[in-house]
Design a protein around this motif. Structure first.
Motif, mmCIF file in Angstrom:
data_model
loop_
_atom_site.group_PDB
_atom_site.id
_atom_site.type_symbol
_atom_site.label_atom_id
_atom_site.label_comp_id
_atom_site.label_asym_id
_atom_site.label_seq_id
_atom_site.Cartn_x
_atom_site.Cartn_y
_atom_site.Cartn_z
ATOM 1 N N TRP A 94 57.621 57.461 32.781
ATOM 2 C CA TRP A 94 58.291 56.160 32.628
ATOM 3 C C TRP A 94 59.679 56.395 32.059
ATOM 4 O O TRP A 94 59.820 56.993 30.987
ATOM 5 C CB TRP A 94 57.489 55.252 31.693
ATOM 6 N N PHE A 98 60.090 57.942 28.344
ATOM 7 C CA PHE A 98 60.002 59.406 28.433
ATOM 8 C C PHE A 98 61.146 60.080 29.179
ATOM 9 O O PHE A 98 61.152 61.297 29.339
ATOM 10 C CB PHE A 98 58.664 59.797 29.084
ATOM 11 N N GLU A 123 59.819 48.371 30.425
ATOM 12 C CA GLU A 123 59.052 48.555 29.190
ATOM 13 C C GLU A 123 59.840 47.871 28.086
ATOM 14 O O GLU A 123 60.880 48.373 27.663
ATOM 15 C CB GLU A 123 58.917 50.042 28.861
ATOM 16 N N TRP A 222 54.672 46.287 29.327
ATOM 17 C CA TRP A 222 55.355 46.978 30.415
ATOM 18 C C TRP A 222 54.833 46.500 31.758
ATOM 19 O O TRP A 222 53.779 45.858 31.843
ATOM 20 C CB TRP A 222 55.156 48.496 30.286
HETATM 21 C C1 TMO Z 1 54.754 54.298 28.561
HETATM 22 N N1 TMO Z 1 54.345 52.868 28.549
HETATM 23 C C2 TMO Z 1 53.862 52.495 29.917
HETATM 24 C C3 TMO Z 1 53.249 52.657 27.577
HETATM 25 O O1 TMO Z 1 55.411 52.128 28.212
#
Ligand code: TMO
Length: 324
Positions: A94, A98, A123, A222
């Motif tokens: 994501w 990340f 998100e 998200w």
């Molecule tokens: C990584 N997330 C989907 C929990 O935002």
């Protein structure tokens, strides 16, 4: 003696060879594609679609004749684990949460960008629509509505310091202090405080608790997720721009990006498992497919493994196409 035992030995060798040949019967496809019998290591994290999709992809790899193992991994550290080869793949990178860890590993070498899913991602903080329908914070989804003390007071909980409104952020492992930093950067710190949830389940529990108690709630959420189309709205913060976050040198006065959902592999994976790597490159799930994977667990209360089995059984034409 020698001439008598020789046919026996030859016979035994043939029987053993035949036994090995038949024992590997289930391995035919993998053999054809040249995939190693070493297990493909798939990580599981702490949100439903990711875990269900781990078992979905593992099931597809197994159908191709591969061996698979699963490892529960930290969702930031996993990119370094893939880079050094301890983990084979990542199937839900994501961007907002990340992207930085992914790019860092990519730049260091050892990890390959294996393409994007069809689904785009968001998100961010948001609220169930009844919050606005009940008039608890007029002006939402524009973030400036949060500057109104009459709004914030409808979001207090017994643990709120100084009676501030509470925002329930996800587990801190997902994106550190991103949201508290943003709240402060936007000048909302006097009215709002950010609490970290221990798990994704705690976010969903907060939704029903707040509705029961008739108080406002703002949580991290998200998309794709099971809440898509279920009356949840993300707050419109000032738009994301490259470099706007404090970790990238920015002032932090920005929301989350319209993000990618990527796949990644260890650089040796296409060599050790060329068949599985080719299938994984083709794999692309849509917003509704990923939302459905999450819903099987978070709405229908199935186990992640059973949800994956059901998804595979219901969507054979979707995933078989990836293996060809
Ligand atoms: C990584 N997330 C989907 C929990 O935002």
């Amino acid at each position: 003696m020698k001439s008598k035992s020789l046919p026996l030995i030859i016979g035994a060798v043939i029987i053993i060879a035949a036994a090995i040949f038949f024992m590997q019967g289930g391995d035919k496809t993998a053999k054809k594609s040249g995939d190693s019998s070493q297990p493909i290591v798939i990580p599981t994290h702490n949100w439903s679609s990711q875990i269900v999709m781990a078992y979905v992809i593992g099931g597809i790899f197994e159908d191709m004749g591969n061996n698979v193992s699963y490892v529960n991994a930290d969702s930031q550290a996993v990119y370094e684990s893939i880079r050094i080869g301890d983990v084979s793949i990542s199937h839900e990178v994501w961007e907002s949460a990340f992207g930085k860890s992914f790019t860092t590993a990519l730049d260091k070498g050892g990890l390959l960008d294996w393409g994007d899913h069809e689904a785009r991602t968001l998100e961010d903080m948001g609220y169930p629509n009844w919050v606005v329908e009940k008039g608890l914070c007029p002006g939402l989804p524009d973030w400036t509505a949060l500057k109104n003390p009459d709004c914030a007071k409808n979001f207090t909980t017994p643990d709120s310091p100084d009676g501030k409104g509470r925002m329930l952020e996800g587990p801190q492992t997902w994106h550190g202090d991103l949201i508290p930093q943003r709240v402060d950067a936007l000048g909302l710190g006097d009215l709002w405080w950010v609490k970290f949830a221990g798990s994704a389940d705690a976010l969903w529990a907060e939704l029903s608790a707040a509705e029961k108690e008739g108080r406002g709630t703002i949580i991290f959420n998200w998309t794709p997720n099971f809440t898509d189309g279920a009356g949840f709205t993300f707050i419109d913060f000032p738009p994301y721009t490259a470099g706007c976050r404090p970790e990238d040198g920015g002032d932090g006065k920005c929301g989350s990006p319209d993000g990618y959902l990527k796949k990644a592999v260890h650089e040796d994976f296409p060599k050790t498992h060329p068949g599985a790597a080719a299938a994984f490159k083709k794999m692309s799930f849509s917003t509704s497919q990923i939302g459905a994977m999450a819903a099987l667990v978070d709405v229908d209360k199935m186990t992640h493994e059973d949800a994956a089995k059901k998804w595979l059984a219901d969507n054979e034409s979707v995933w078989k196409a990836f293996t060809k």
